[in-house]
Design a protein around this motif. Sequence first.
Motif, PDB file in Angstrom:
ATOM      1  N   LEU A  71     -18.447 -29.101 -35.767  1.00 37.95           N
ATOM      2  CA  LEU A  71     -19.608 -28.812 -34.536  1.00 37.95           C
ATOM      3  C   LEU A  71     -20.150 -29.993 -33.686  1.00 37.95           C
ATOM      4  O   LEU A  71     -19.971 -29.293 -32.520  1.00 37.95           O
ATOM      5  N   ILE A  72     -20.400 -30.904 -34.145  1.00 41.25           N
ATOM      6  CA  ILE A  72     -20.904 -32.105 -34.039  1.00 41.25           C
ATOM      7  C   ILE A  72     -19.989 -33.132 -32.842  1.00 41.25           C
ATOM      8  O   ILE A  72     -19.914 -32.986 -32.212  1.00 41.25           O
ATOM      9  N   TYR A  73     -18.910 -33.042 -33.643  1.00 44.82           N
ATOM     10  CA  TYR A  73     -17.222 -33.767 -33.126  1.00 44.82           C
ATOM     11  C   TYR A  73     -16.664 -33.233 -33.840  1.00 44.82           C
ATOM     12  O   TYR A  73     -16.718 -33.891 -35.018  1.00 44.82           O
ATOM     13  N   ASP A  74     -15.155 -32.936 -33.258  1.00 44.91           N
ATOM     14  CA  ASP A  74     -14.164 -32.998 -34.400  1.00 44.91           C
ATOM     15  C   ASP A  74     -13.446 -34.320 -34.487  1.00 44.91           C
ATOM     16  O   ASP A  74     -13.034 -34.518 -33.018  1.00 44.91           O
ATOM     17  N   CYS A  75     -13.345 -34.756 -35.554  1.00 48.28           N
ATOM     18  CA  CYS A  75     -12.429 -36.861 -35.267  1.00 48.28           C
ATOM     19  C   CYS A  75     -11.059 -36.518 -35.304  1.00 48.28           C
ATOM     20  O   CYS A  75     -10.649 -36.977 -35.178  1.00 48.28           O
ATOM     21  N   ASN A  76     -10.402 -34.911 -35.243  1.00 46.77           N
ATOM     22  CA  ASN A  76      -9.351 -34.778 -35.229  1.00 46.77           C
ATOM     23  C   ASN A  76      -8.907 -34.537 -33.649  1.00 46.77           C
ATOM     24  O   ASN A  76      -8.030 -33.658 -33.081  1.00 46.77           O
ATOM     25  N   ARG A  77      -9.793 -34.557 -32.799  1.00 43.57           N
ATOM     26  CA  ARG A  77      -9.466 -34.486 -31.630  1.00 43.57           C
ATOM     27  C   ARG A  77     -10.046 -35.141 -29.882  1.00 43.57           C
ATOM     28  O   ARG A  77     -10.816 -35.903 -31.111  1.00 43.57           O
ATOM     29  N   PRO A  78      -9.483 -36.387 -29.275  1.00 52.06           N
ATOM     30  CA  PRO A  78      -9.487 -36.507 -28.256  1.00 52.06           C
ATOM     31  C   PRO A  78     -10.730 -36.564 -28.020  1.00 52.06           C
ATOM     32  O   PRO A  78     -11.309 -35.299 -27.626  1.00 52.06           O
ATOM     33  N   PRO A  79     -11.616 -37.132 -27.219  1.00 55.98           N
ATOM     34  CA  PRO A  79     -12.509 -37.540 -26.939  1.00 55.98           C
ATOM     35  C   PRO A  79     -12.401 -36.493 -25.459  1.00 55.98           C
ATOM     36  O   PRO A  79     -14.003 -36.083 -24.792  1.00 55.98           O
ATOM     37  N   LYS A  80     -11.682 -36.190 -24.535  1.00 52.29           N
ATOM     38  CA  LYS A  80     -11.433 -35.824 -23.685  1.00 52.29           C
ATOM     39  C   LYS A  80     -11.485 -34.064 -23.658  1.00 52.29           C
ATOM     40  O   LYS A  80     -11.564 -33.373 -23.218  1.00 52.29           O
ATOM     41  N   ALA A  81     -10.827 -33.658 -25.049  1.00 53.41           N
ATOM     42  CA  ALA A  81     -10.690 -32.147 -25.662  1.00 53.41           C
ATOM     43  C   ALA A  81     -11.912 -31.560 -25.743  1.00 53.41           C
ATOM     44  O   ALA A  81     -12.839 -31.929 -26.074  1.00 53.41           O
ATOM     45  N   LEU A  82     -10.978 -30.237 -24.704  1.00 52.13           N
ATOM     46  CA  LEU A  82     -12.642 -29.111 -24.595  1.00 52.13           C
ATOM     47  C   LEU A  82     -13.249 -29.036 -25.863  1.00 52.13           C
ATOM     48  O   LEU A  82     -14.438 -28.868 -26.594  1.00 52.13           O
ATOM     49  N   ASP A  83     -12.601 -29.281 -27.043  1.00 57.99           N
ATOM     50  CA  ASP A  83     -12.922 -28.974 -28.680  1.00 57.99           C
ATOM     51  C   ASP A  83     -12.952 -29.861 -29.461  1.00 57.99           C
ATOM     52  O   ASP A  83     -13.435 -29.369 -30.853  1.00 57.99           O
ATOM     53  N   ALA A  84     -13.274 -30.709 -28.879  1.00 57.02           N
ATOM     54  CA  ALA A  84     -13.955 -32.392 -29.638  1.00 57.02           C
ATOM     55  C   ALA A  84     -15.218 -31.872 -29.617  1.00 57.02           C
ATOM     56  O   ALA A  84     -16.080 -31.971 -30.693  1.00 57.02           O
ATOM     57  N   MET A  85     -16.708 -30.604 -28.611  1.00 57.38           N
ATOM     58  CA  MET A  85     -16.885 -30.405 -29.410  1.00 57.38           C
ATOM     59  C   MET A  85     -17.313 -28.568 -29.052  1.00 57.38           C
ATOM     60  O   MET A  85     -17.389 -28.659 -27.171  1.00 57.38           O
ATOM     61  N   PRO A  86     -16.822 -27.871 -29.643  1.00 54.09           N
ATOM     62  CA  PRO A  86     -16.730 -26.534 -28.833  1.00 54.09           C
ATOM     63  C   PRO A  86     -18.018 -25.896 -28.792  1.00 54.09           C
ATOM     64  O   PRO A  86     -18.897 -26.142 -29.634  1.00 54.09           O
ATOM     65  N   ALA A  87     -17.601 -25.268 -27.832  1.00 54.85           N
ATOM     66  CA  ALA A  87     -19.009 -24.043 -26.991  1.00 54.85           C
ATOM     67  C   ALA A  87     -18.665 -23.065 -28.371  1.00 54.85           C
ATOM     68  O   ALA A  87     -19.823 -22.603 -28.213  1.00 54.85           O
ATOM     69  N   SER A  88     -17.447 -22.478 -28.776  1.00 52.76           N
ATOM     70  CA  SER A  88     -17.399 -21.609 -28.969  1.00 52.76           C
ATOM     71  C   SER A  88     -16.386 -21.940 -30.275  1.00 52.76           C
ATOM     72  O   SER A  88     -15.615 -22.737 -30.102  1.00 52.76           O
ATOM     73  N   SER A  89     -16.323 -21.272 -31.879  1.00 53.29           N
ATOM     74  CA  SER A  89     -14.894 -21.072 -33.009  1.00 53.29           C
ATOM     75  C   SER A  89     -14.914 -19.974 -32.764  1.00 53.29           C
ATOM     76  O   SER A  89     -16.033 -19.310 -33.894  1.00 53.29           O
ATOM     77  N   GLU A  90     -13.539 -20.107 -33.280  1.00 52.60           N
ATOM     78  CA  GLU A  90     -13.773 -18.287 -34.367  1.00 52.60           C
ATOM     79  C   GLU A  90     -14.241 -17.213 -33.418  1.00 52.60           C
ATOM     80  O   GLU A  90     -14.578 -16.536 -34.288  1.00 52.60           O
ATOM     81  N   GLY A  91     -14.845 -17.229 -32.379  1.00 56.54           N
ATOM     82  CA  GLY A  91     -15.089 -15.884 -31.782  1.00 56.54           C
ATOM     83  C   GLY A  91     -16.564 -16.356 -31.880  1.00 56.54           C
ATOM     84  O   GLY A  91     -17.252 -15.007 -31.154  1.00 56.54           O
TER      85      GLY A  91
END
Length: 260
Positions: free
Chosen positions: A85-105
């Motif tokens: 939720l702080i940073y998803d290390c399986n996402r590149p920096p440009k990905a919106l879900d690297a620092m998700p504004a929501s997750s699983e609703g």
Amino acid sequence: MVLPNNIFAEDAMQAATLVNPQATSSVLLVCEHASNFIPADYAMLGLPEDAKQSHIAWDPGALELSCHLADLLDARLVHSNISRLIYDCNRPPKALDAMPASSEGRVIPGNENIDDNERARRIAWFYDPFKTLLADTIASMPDKPILVTIHSFTPIYNGQARDVEFGILHDSDSRLADLMLEHASTHTKLNVMRNKPYGPQDGVTHTLKQHGVNNGCLNVMLEISNVLLSSDSKQKEIASMIAALLSDALGKLDKNEVAA
């Protein structure tokens, strides 16, 4: 939000860790979602404590499974020490879900209005050290590594039950995944599926592409239902199964193919 230079000092934490650095195996394990740690400065991102314990914050059981595998295979393991939720290390920096504004609703209040400075700060503090440690570990290994990333998933997603229990995922390089899928029934009675519950179309193969495909390394991503990892004994059982399956698959590969 301006973070102090000693963000990890009070918790004696670093952004990423290398386990078993003197290992002899060419297998390199990676666990991007190993931790649910949220630094105090982030005030839990405005979430209640139960969210931190849930799948949205990490992959429950994945780190323990990875550590058991590292022992069984005598393999190195690189894992993140920060919640996705702080940073998803399986996402590149440009990905919106690297620092998700929501997750699983579920809305993540502390991620709803991240500005460019905060985004850059999180990349520098949490993603770059993980990426660098993984790249340096790959470069330090005497043989070209075989990259295996370890994840767990929730068996019920957005109210829907999932049939898959053990997912074997790949991106453009399916060599290792193909062999593991071919021989899976010899090692487990679990429901094993290709590119489930996620696949490349979901943006989950960032680590495989950046550190595996781009380096010409054999690679595979493994997803295990977290109900199968709810105790130490279950984690050890799954680790033994994966170790045997992986060894079997690697034994079927031509040595030139492994080194290619």
